[in-house]
Design a protein around this motif. Structure first.
Motif, short mmCIF file in Angstrom:
data_model
loop_
_atom_site.label_atom_id
_atom_site.label_comp_id
_atom_site.label_asym_id
_atom_site.label_seq_id
_atom_site.Cartn_x
_atom_site.Cartn_y
_atom_site.Cartn_z
N LYS A 276 0.60 -12.87 -9.35
CA LYS A 276 0.02 -11.58 -9.74
C LYS A 276 0.23 -10.55 -8.63
O LYS A 276 -0.69 -10.20 -7.89
N GLU B 5 0.55 -7.45 -8.70
CA GLU B 5 -0.12 -6.17 -8.86
C GLU B 5 -1.60 -6.22 -8.52
O GLU B 5 -2.26 -5.19 -8.44
N GLU B 6 -2.14 -7.42 -8.30
CA GLU B 6 -3.57 -7.58 -8.03
C GLU B 6 -3.84 -7.51 -6.52
O GLU B 6 -3.25 -8.27 -5.75
N SER C 41 2.64 -0.64 -0.70
CA SER C 41 3.08 -1.18 -2.00
C SER C 41 2.23 -0.69 -3.16
O SER C 41 2.50 -1.02 -4.31
N VAL D 263 -0.70 -1.47 -4.10
CA VAL D 263 -1.44 -2.52 -4.80
C VAL D 263 -2.89 -2.09 -4.90
O VAL D 263 -3.47 -1.59 -3.95
#
Length: 428
Positions: free
Chosen positions: A379, A381-382, A412, A414
């Motif tokens: 994951k 994106e988490e 990034s 995130v």
């Protein structure tokens, strides 16, 4: 064709219809009624309702005559079974004389499409509702986790419910084990009162011998917090199915009674080979061992599962995740890590997240770093995992590494997933 339509091979009726057409024989209204019934029961899409619809029009079997209502109804049900709601509605509007079968067909179409609002409109407009119609609507509300509507309809039934209706009507809450806990006390009492009324109906109609009804009653009592009543029903059952055992074991587990959870499981094993535990049974007991901190017992049980001592039970990610959670709670983080690495099935973010949570509890930054690395692949994106690791660095006075993680997150872009809370409020 009529016999094939009602048989276990309804597709053969469709094949016979094809042979009939090739031979030059002209179908009549009864032919289309049976072949459409076959189409409703046949999962194959070799013959769609639209194909038969066109042929029925061509042969004059869908004219605005009351004598052809049965063809309209069969076509309506065929579209309903394929969840072709728009087509079903059009056929319904074209029926010259609508009867209870017509309304039932349209109700089925909306229910299969999970459109409860449209289904309820049709249900309320039905000039005549039989027990099947009532049961279908109650079932839809129960499956949609709207117990208040399901119970209200059950209370409003003008006829005696059958055994199917009572299985649906007497479970007050369909949110799963332990779901009664957040429900307001007045609502829980109302559900229990309805369940008691259903139990009296069951006894008065001599349905008490039916195992599914007994199981549903046990589930109702458990979800209302009445474990003694659930256990009394369980103990009086002459025949216990796998669902009976699972219901009782899950009832104790959902209420935190871990000793009885494990005791009933051992009773199940001791009563012979009539019923074997399945994956659900073993998962609930593993969870009980995990929460109770019984690592050795949990290990032994999982090893027995791997050897096949409980029969052919397929081990899933939930079983492995439960063992990882159990080891993590006990601080055996390296063993939990090796468990994930050696799993014969792919891991997921839930399992690694459980390990990371245990690392935070026990302050193991080394394994936490490995867990976050795996989570970043699963994951990316988490951002919550990075924040947790950053907090661990900060707690260990490793400020430079905590700052580096925050900087990498900003670069990034995130983001931490926003948390959500759900509250169940009493209806006043």
């Amino acid at each position: 064709m009529r016999g094939l339509a009602a048989s276990s091979s309804p597709g053969d009726a469709i094949e016979l219809f094809t042979v009939m057409r090739r031979s030059g024989a002209a179908p009549d209204a009864f032919t289309f009624t049976f072949v459409l019934k076959s189409c409703s029961r046949c999962p194959s899409r070799r013959r769609l309702p639209s194909d038969l619809h066109a042929q029925a029009i061509k042969h004059g079997c869908l004219e605005k005559l009351s004598a052809h209502t049965h063809v309209h109804n069969a076509l309506l049900h065929a579209y309903a079974c394929r969840v072709s709601v728009d087509d079903a509605c059009r056929v319904f509007e074209e029926i010259p004389v609508r009867d209870v079968v017509s309304f039932s067909g349209l109700l089925t179409a909306h229910l299969k499409a999970n459109d409860l609002d449209a289904a309820r409109v049709v249900f309320d407009q039905m000039p005549c509702r039989d027990v099947v119609s009532w049961t279908a609507m109650i079932s839809a509300y129960a499956k949609a986790c709207i117990p208040q509507e399901a119970l209200a309809l059950f209370d409003a039934m003008p006829m005696q419910p059958d055994e199917v209706t009572m299985v649906l009507g007497e479970t007050p809450n369909d949110r799963g084990p332990g779901a009664a806990a957040p429900v307001a006390l007045p609502e829980r009492r109302a559900c229990l009162a309805t369940g008691e009324r259903v139990r009296r109906l069951i006894d008065s109609h001599s349905f008490g011998w039916m195992v599914p009804l007994r199981n549903a009653l046990m589930d109702m009592y458990a979800k209302c917090g009445c474990l003694p009543e659930a256990r009394a029903l369980f103990d009086r059952m002459m025949v216990k199915s796998l669902a009976s055992w699972n219901t009782m074991i899950s009832a104790y587990a959902s209420h935190g009674d871990l000793d009885n959870t494990i005791a009933v499981f051992h009773q199940m094993l001791a009563e012979g080979n009539t019923v074997k535990p399945d994956g659900v049974t073993l998962l609930v007991v593993l969870m009980a061992y995990a929460y109770k901190g019984c690592v050795e017992e949990g290990r032994a049980m999982f090893s027995a599962m791997q050897r096949g001592d409980y029969g052919k039970v397929q081990l899933t990610i939930e079983h492995y995740g439960c063992v990882v959670d159990m080891l993590g709670r006990a601080g055996k983080l390296e063993e939990a890590y090796q468990m994930i690495e050696q799993m014969p099935i792919p891991s997921n973010a839930v399992v690694w997240g459980a390990l990371l949570g245990a690392c935070r509890t026990h302050g193991d930054i080394n394994i936490a770093e490995r867990a976050v690395q795996e989570l970043s692949n699963l994951k990316p994106e988490e951002g919550g995992y990075y924040i947790l690791l950053s907090d661990m660095y900060t707690s260990a006075s490793r400020i430079a590494e905590a700052t580096e993680i925050r900087r990498a997150m900003n670069e990034s872009r995130v983001q931490k997933t926003t948390g959500r809370s759900t509250a169940f409020l009493p209806q006043l």
